[in-house]
Scaffold this active site. Sequence first.
Site, mmCIF file in Angstrom:
data_model
loop_
_atom_site.group_PDB
_atom_site.id
_atom_site.type_symbol
_atom_site.label_atom_id
_atom_site.label_comp_id
_atom_site.label_asym_id
_atom_site.label_seq_id
_atom_site.Cartn_x
_atom_site.Cartn_y
_atom_site.Cartn_z
ATOM 1 N N ASN A 159 0.916 -1.144 -0.010
ATOM 2 C CA ASN A 159 0.026 -0.088 -0.046
ATOM 3 C C ASN A 159 0.906 1.223 0.047
ATOM 4 O O ASN A 159 1.954 1.109 0.589
ATOM 5 C CB ASN A 159 -1.068 0.113 0.999
ATOM 6 N N GLU A 177 0.200 5.395 0.912
ATOM 7 C CA GLU A 177 -0.537 6.242 1.129
ATOM 8 C C GLU A 177 -0.391 7.655 0.745
ATOM 9 O O GLU A 177 0.693 7.561 0.087
ATOM 10 C CB GLU A 177 -1.016 5.948 2.620
ATOM 11 N N CYS A 181 -4.127 0.876 -2.605
ATOM 12 C CA CYS A 181 -3.988 -0.316 -1.887
ATOM 13 C C CYS A 181 -2.755 -1.174 -2.363
ATOM 14 O O CYS A 181 -2.278 -1.172 -3.485
ATOM 15 C CB CYS A 181 -5.349 -1.249 -1.944
ATOM 16 N N GLU A 230 -3.119 -4.235 -3.210
ATOM 17 C CA GLU A 230 -3.466 -4.995 -4.481
ATOM 18 C C GLU A 230 -3.188 -3.987 -5.772
ATOM 19 O O GLU A 230 -3.101 -4.659 -6.905
ATOM 20 C CB GLU A 230 -4.824 -5.355 -4.265
ATOM 21 N N CYS A 276 -10.258 -5.368 -0.234
ATOM 22 C CA CYS A 276 -11.235 -4.254 -0.298
ATOM 23 C C CYS A 276 -12.301 -4.579 -1.605
ATOM 24 O O CYS A 276 -11.651 -5.350 -2.410
ATOM 25 C CB CYS A 276 -10.949 -3.039 0.065
ATOM 26 N N CYS A 279 -10.568 -3.656 -4.583
ATOM 27 C CA CYS A 279 -9.391 -4.520 -5.111
ATOM 28 C C CYS A 279 -10.082 -5.875 -5.609
ATOM 29 O O CYS A 279 -9.188 -6.303 -6.524
ATOM 30 C CB CYS A 279 -8.634 -4.697 -3.987
HETATM 31 N N1 THU Z 1 -5.460 -1.655 2.472
HETATM 32 C C1 THU Z 1 -4.761 -2.333 1.455
HETATM 33 O O1 THU Z 1 -3.524 -1.991 1.052
HETATM 34 N N2 THU Z 1 -5.590 -3.352 0.862
HETATM 35 C C2 THU Z 1 -6.915 -3.828 1.374
HETATM 36 O O2 THU Z 1 -7.468 -4.605 0.854
HETATM 37 C C3 THU Z 1 -7.141 -3.084 2.403
HETATM 38 C C4 THU Z 1 -6.742 -2.002 2.902
HETATM 39 C C5 THU Z 1 -4.715 -0.673 2.922
HETATM 40 C C6 THU Z 1 -5.238 0.873 2.553
HETATM 41 C C7 THU Z 1 -4.459 1.776 3.776
HETATM 42 O O3 THU Z 1 -3.406 2.185 3.229
HETATM 43 C C8 THU Z 1 -4.448 0.743 4.883
HETATM 44 O O4 THU Z 1 -4.669 -0.415 4.328
HETATM 45 C C9 THU Z 1 -5.485 1.008 5.806
HETATM 46 O O5 THU Z 1 -6.813 1.064 5.292
#
Ligand code: THU
Length: 140
Positions: free
Chosen positions: A53, A55, A64, A66, A97, A100
Amino acid sequence: MSSENVIDAGSINWDALRQAAVSAMQKAYAPYSKFPVGAAALTEDGRVVSGCNIENASYGVTLCAECSMISDLVMGGGGRLVAFDCVDSHMNTLMPCGRCRQLIYEHSVPGMLLNTVSGIRTIEQVLPDAFGPRDLEERS
Ligand code: THU
């Protein structure tokens, strides 16, 4: 009736996928949530793709794990995914999520396997009645 392929879960090297997901997770840029995530998948031709991920100060722009994994797939020549794993910094298995799941679906083989919180599931179980590329071909 199902047109899904049946992939033998026992033929997948889940340990190798987990290792790739963990090393991706260790590269995460997650200063805001402090929730590093790593994702990894096996392609039909035996490659392992991965992502973390990423941010952003504009929180909603966050990518994310994915999402960066799919970028890795496409940048590496594309192909279709047969197996997937996703992990957090406590080594917990994470579900992709909703967005994704759609990203993964686009690049999946029918019957693609995912390591989930409720065991090995297919992409069709994780994203039932999905909208995908075939709908555009058949319904447009
Ligand atoms: N996150 C992912 O990278 N993949 C997911 O499927 C769920 C959430 C990350 C996004 C964010 O940077 C952190 O998890 C908290 O939500």
